[in-house]
Design a protein around this motif. Structure first.
Motif, PDB file in Angstrom:
ATOM      1  N   MET A   1       0.781  -1.025   0.165  1.00 47.34           N
ATOM      2  CA  MET A   1      -0.108   0.516  -0.483  1.00 47.34           C
ATOM      3  C   MET A   1       0.736   1.119   0.046  1.00 47.34           C
ATOM      4  N   ALA A   2       1.662   0.639   1.394  1.00 48.78           N
ATOM      5  CA  ALA A   2       2.761   2.027   0.551  1.00 48.78           C
ATOM      6  C   ALA A   2       3.421   2.469  -0.516  1.00 48.78           C
ATOM      7  N   ASP A   3       3.459   1.222  -1.084  1.00 46.29           N
ATOM      8  CA  ASP A   3       4.267   1.447  -2.781  1.00 46.29           C
ATOM      9  C   ASP A   3       3.965   1.933  -3.625  1.00 46.29           C
ATOM     10  N   ARG A   4       2.191   1.658  -3.904  1.00 46.77           N
ATOM     11  CA  ARG A   4       2.111   2.282  -4.929  1.00 46.77           C
ATOM     12  C   ARG A   4       1.749   3.869  -4.587  1.00 46.77           C
ATOM     13  N   VAL A   5       2.106   4.240  -4.520  1.00 46.22           N
ATOM     14  CA  VAL A   5       2.353   5.818  -4.349  1.00 46.22           C
ATOM     15  C   VAL A   5       3.306   6.542  -5.373  1.00 46.22           C
ATOM     16  N   SER A   6       3.081   7.038  -6.662  1.00 47.03           N
ATOM     17  CA  SER A   6       3.101   8.268  -7.161  1.00 47.03           C
ATOM     18  C   SER A   6       3.178   9.226  -7.620  1.00 47.03           C
ATOM     19  N   ILE A   7       3.855   9.878  -8.308  1.00 50.28           N
ATOM     20  CA  ILE A   7       4.322  11.569  -7.648  1.00 50.28           C
ATOM     21  C   ILE A   7       2.274  12.447  -8.716  1.00 50.28           C
ATOM     22  N   LYS A   8       1.486  11.383  -9.218  1.00 49.56           N
ATOM     23  CA  LYS A   8       0.283  11.540  -9.358  1.00 49.56           C
ATOM     24  C   LYS A   8      -0.371  11.597  -8.083  1.00 49.56           C
ATOM     25  N   ASP A   9       0.007  10.545  -6.739  1.00 45.45           N
ATOM     26  CA  ASP A   9      -1.162  10.262  -5.740  1.00 45.45           C
ATOM     27  C   ASP A   9      -0.640  12.028  -5.103  1.00 45.45           C
ATOM     28  N   ILE A  10      -0.013  11.671  -5.470  1.00 43.55           N
ATOM     29  CA  ILE A  10       1.330  13.410  -3.822  1.00 43.55           C
ATOM     30  C   ILE A  10       0.099  14.339  -4.734  1.00 43.55           C
ATOM     31  N   ALA A  11       0.421  14.646  -6.494  1.00 45.78           N
ATOM     32  CA  ALA A  11      -0.095  16.160  -6.671  1.00 45.78           C
ATOM     33  C   ALA A  11      -2.102  15.605  -6.499  1.00 45.78           C
ATOM     34  N   LYS A  12      -2.548  14.467  -6.206  1.00 45.48           N
ATOM     35  CA  LYS A  12      -3.850  14.980  -6.073  1.00 45.48           C
ATOM     36  C   LYS A  12      -3.942  15.198  -4.860  1.00 45.48           C
ATOM     37  N   ALA A  13      -2.783  15.186  -3.417  1.00 43.68           N
ATOM     38  CA  ALA A  13      -2.480  15.293  -1.866  1.00 43.68           C
ATOM     39  C   ALA A  13      -2.832  16.127  -2.077  1.00 43.68           C
ATOM     40  N   ALA A  14      -1.885  17.151  -2.891  1.00 43.33           N
ATOM     41  CA  ALA A  14      -1.205  19.044  -2.736  1.00 43.33           C
ATOM     42  C   ALA A  14      -2.236  19.629  -3.756  1.00 43.33           C
ATOM     43  N   VAL A  39       5.069  19.461  -1.256  1.00 39.67           N
ATOM     44  CA  VAL A  39       5.464  18.646  -2.137  1.00 39.67           C
ATOM     45  C   VAL A  39       5.930  17.640  -1.010  1.00 39.67           C
ATOM     46  N   LYS A  40       7.280  17.820  -0.597  1.00 36.59           N
ATOM     47  CA  LYS A  40       8.379  17.171  -0.215  1.00 36.59           C
ATOM     48  C   LYS A  40       7.413  16.679   1.018  1.00 36.59           C
ATOM     49  N   ARG A  41       7.144  17.091   1.751  1.00 37.68           N
ATOM     50  CA  ARG A  41       6.368  16.311   3.044  1.00 37.68           C
ATOM     51  C   ARG A  41       5.161  15.237   3.299  1.00 37.68           C
ATOM     52  N   LEU A  42       4.630  16.234   2.142  1.00 30.36           N
ATOM     53  CA  LEU A  42       3.113  15.021   1.555  1.00 30.36           C
ATOM     54  C   LEU A  42       4.089  13.706   0.747  1.00 30.36           C
ATOM     55  N   THR A  49       8.376   6.720  -2.786  1.00 34.32           N
ATOM     56  CA  THR A  49       9.961   6.339  -3.262  1.00 34.32           C
ATOM     57  C   THR A  49       9.833   6.410  -4.622  1.00 34.32           C
ATOM     58  N   PRO A  50      10.393   7.614  -5.728  1.00 33.94           N
ATOM     59  CA  PRO A  50      10.831   7.531  -6.938  1.00 33.94           C
ATOM     60  C   PRO A  50      10.832   5.743  -7.961  1.00 33.94           C
TER      61      PRO A  50
ATOM     62  N   HIS B 115      14.993  -0.578  -3.333  1.00 37.48           N
ATOM     63  CA  HIS B 115      13.165  -0.427  -3.805  1.00 37.48           C
ATOM     64  C   HIS B 115      12.665   1.174  -4.511  1.00 37.48           C
ATOM     65  N   ARG B 116      14.019   1.304  -4.931  1.00 36.03           N
ATOM     66  CA  ARG B 116      14.002   2.576  -5.840  1.00 36.03           C
ATOM     67  C   ARG B 116      13.773   1.654  -7.246  1.00 36.03           C
ATOM     68  N   ARG B 117      14.461   0.562  -7.155  1.00 33.53           N
ATOM     69  CA  ARG B 117      14.816  -0.014  -8.933  1.00 33.53           C
ATOM     70  C   ARG B 117      13.384  -0.855  -9.344  1.00 33.53           C
ATOM     71  N   ARG B 118      12.706  -1.286  -7.950  1.00 32.74           N
ATOM     72  CA  ARG B 118      11.328  -1.974  -8.368  1.00 32.74           C
ATOM     73  C   ARG B 118      11.610  -3.244  -8.296  1.00 32.74           C
ATOM     74  N   VAL B 119      12.944  -4.121  -7.339  1.00 31.23           N
ATOM     75  CA  VAL B 119      13.352  -5.355  -7.706  1.00 31.23           C
ATOM     76  C   VAL B 119      11.838  -5.868  -7.480  1.00 31.23           C
TER      77      VAL B 119
END
Lengths: 345, 345
Positions: A1-14, A39-42, A49-50, B115-119
DNA sequence: TCATGGCGTGCACACGTGTGCACTCTGCTC
DNA sequence: GAGCAGAGTGCACACGTGTGCACGCCATGA
């Protein structure tokens, strides 16, 4: 769950767009301090994780390099790999490790894999590849650094770092000559032809300088079954008797593994080293200090070879130009050499 | 030039769309034989190499695994890595190699990189990580296999393959007891606490079975400066005199490196092994056969540990369930053990 | 009051690949 | 001859990120 977070999700939250998030995270000057911090805080809070895969696709840079070795269990290469690692990690380059085992099929497959994965550069510590697969390497269009296997005619993508085998060998054999030996053998290997030839040549150079006529039966070339320590030792062990019966009073060996095989053979034949026969190795792996007698040998800057090669590759990836390097060997005198039993005039 | 060719380029050349090309190359039954062949031929001719990065982004599978070791230059781990490689390559998994050097910062950084590299999975041969970074590992949401560092309470993503340290140690010490020794020392290490504790326990078990009361000054725990061969040897060398003066007639060592340190120390002190003092190692690395006297030790299935762990990880990635494995140790008798100098009643 | 300019943001496209769905075409059946 | 099934193909979107460009807003100056 903590995994699937992308910058889009952050965008939505922000309550903004992914563009802004992307720029904020990359500290773009286009973004106001307020949103950048928000943004960084969120991102932190949401456990972002990028995704390096997506970044690679976009930027056309994987920040990954391929490393081919003949065998990982070779203590010499282990040190080289360590040096590579020490440089790669701090500069943010990841390393794909692959073994080739001197097998043509695996070599091709490894290069192919590196290509598919779009590595930014390749490090080769597997002598056969440099020469045999030039075309395949060229097609990847990526810088390549060869370790201990020179770059042929220097193409613009092939670079190298090597040790001066010939000089190292000459120093070692000259030491034996200085101690009074005249009948000196060479025990080489067949499956690392380049280094073997250079070290044999250094051996011949030293003999020539001393005006000694080399004899055919002073030289044996082992053909180890595979790659790595065990095979070298076993193969050398088998050939030692033949050298001893040729009447040599000292044996210069391709490397410390071969020398270890010679030590074992002497032990079984009750030939005392160094009293009855002197032995010299090459590489100065840790083992050289642990066997009895400890091995006189030629020190190689193993870890440095790895780190220098990795540094070169890094520079090449960054677009800089680099110089090929030839590292100096260093003769190390220990317990396995002594004057010959009775002086041969 | 041969590089930048994508399925779109092939599509253009074949006068079709990238969808068809994608399907054709993947042998989709939707595509007619004619076009499939045409596309494949063009792909070959144009020197197409699929872009694994793009594939990963799309399929959410990188076919890459992370491998953390404490140090690559550790001969034990070198063999483990070899086993890993031998399984990974054939099944098409690439391996990211990273060293942790038992440094908390590097450990965190390595996990972060994976994690970043999504192994797709992680292999840990670095004892500290299993216990210390559970939360961080859990967040990646990917199967993890620990090598020689058990999985604590078995969570659903943590698995392990280990050797039965305690039994191995007990066998080794019992051998010494059978040879007649009563005053037996243990020389351990501080920086691999789990294995050390299990081996020490096996040592105590054997003593207890024989009704021998362990003495405090029979045990020394070395604190090697770093990780890997050299430090183990040096640290052990320094502590040996203290054990000898405690009057032990045999020393059971944490591993072969430690045992090698003991051999060196004995050599310097002119204590003959095994006549004056017996020495037993653990691991059975190659070195154990090359030192003089060759080491009596406990054999570990090193390569097998690597390949089994990798196979487990592969199965986990494929969604199968797996069983944790405990490999049997095997006692190996060589030259470094003999009866004590005079029988202690 | 209007033009100017700079700052901050969003839109839209790109990277290379995979795939659900809709569409076309062919040939068959009733 | 109309309907239909099925085979083969293309359209469009998705994956997660980076970035050129246009836009809106506000302050400044004439």
């Amino acid at each position: 769950m903590a995994d699937r977070v992308s910058i889009k999700d952050i965008a939505k939250a922000a309550d903004t767009t992914h563009s802004t998030v992307s720029r904020a995270l990359r500290d773009s000057p286009l973004i106001s301090d307020a949103t950048r911090e928000r943004v960084k805080r969120l991102a932190r809070e949401m456990g972002y994780t990028p995704n390096a895969v997506a970044q690679s696709l976009q930027t056309n840079r994987t920040n990954a390099v391929g490393l081919v070795v003949t065998s990982i269990a070779d203590p010499f290469l282990a040190d080289v790999v360590k040096g590579v690692e020490e440089v790669a990690q701090p500069v943010g380059l990841s390393v794909f490790l692959n073994a080739s085992h001197n097998d043509p099929n695996q070599e091709i497959q490894v290069i192919e894999t590196f290509h598919r994965r779009r590595v930014d550069g390749i490090l080769v510590a597997s002598s056969r590849i440099g020469s045999n697969h030039l075309d395949r390497l060229a097609r990847i269009d990526v810088p390549v650094v060869l370790i201990n296997s020179e770059a042929g005619e220097d193409s613009d993508f092939l670079h190298s770092v090597t040790v001066d085998d010939q000089t190292g060998a000459r120093q070692a054999v000259r030491h034996l000559i200085d101690r009074g030996h005249r009948r000196i053998g060479y025990l080489g290997v067949r499956n690392r032809p380049l280094s073997n030839e250079r070290r044999r040549q250094g051996y011949l150079d030293a003999l020539a300088e001393a005006g000694i006529e080399p004899q055919d039966d002073w030289v044996e070339i082992a053909a180890p079954a595979g790659i790595g320590r065990d095979q070298d030792v076993t193969a050398a062990e088998a050939l030692t008797p033949s050298l001893l019966s040729a009447g040599v009073t000292a044996i210069f060996c391709f490397n410390d593994m071969v020398a270890t095989g010679v030590l074992l053979a002497c032990k079984h034949q009750d030939v005392r080293v160094p009293d009855a026969c002197s032995v010299v190795g090459f590489d100065d792996i840790d083992l050289a200090r642990y066997v009895t007698p400890s091995l006189t040998t030629v020190h190689q800057l193993k870890r440095e070879m790895g780190s220098i090669a990795m540094q070169m590759l890094h520079d090449l990836i960054e677009g800089k130009t680099v110089q090929n390097r030839v590292l100096p060997p260093r003769f190390v005198r220990r317990e396995s050499t002594a004057p010959p039993p009775r002086s041969d005039a």
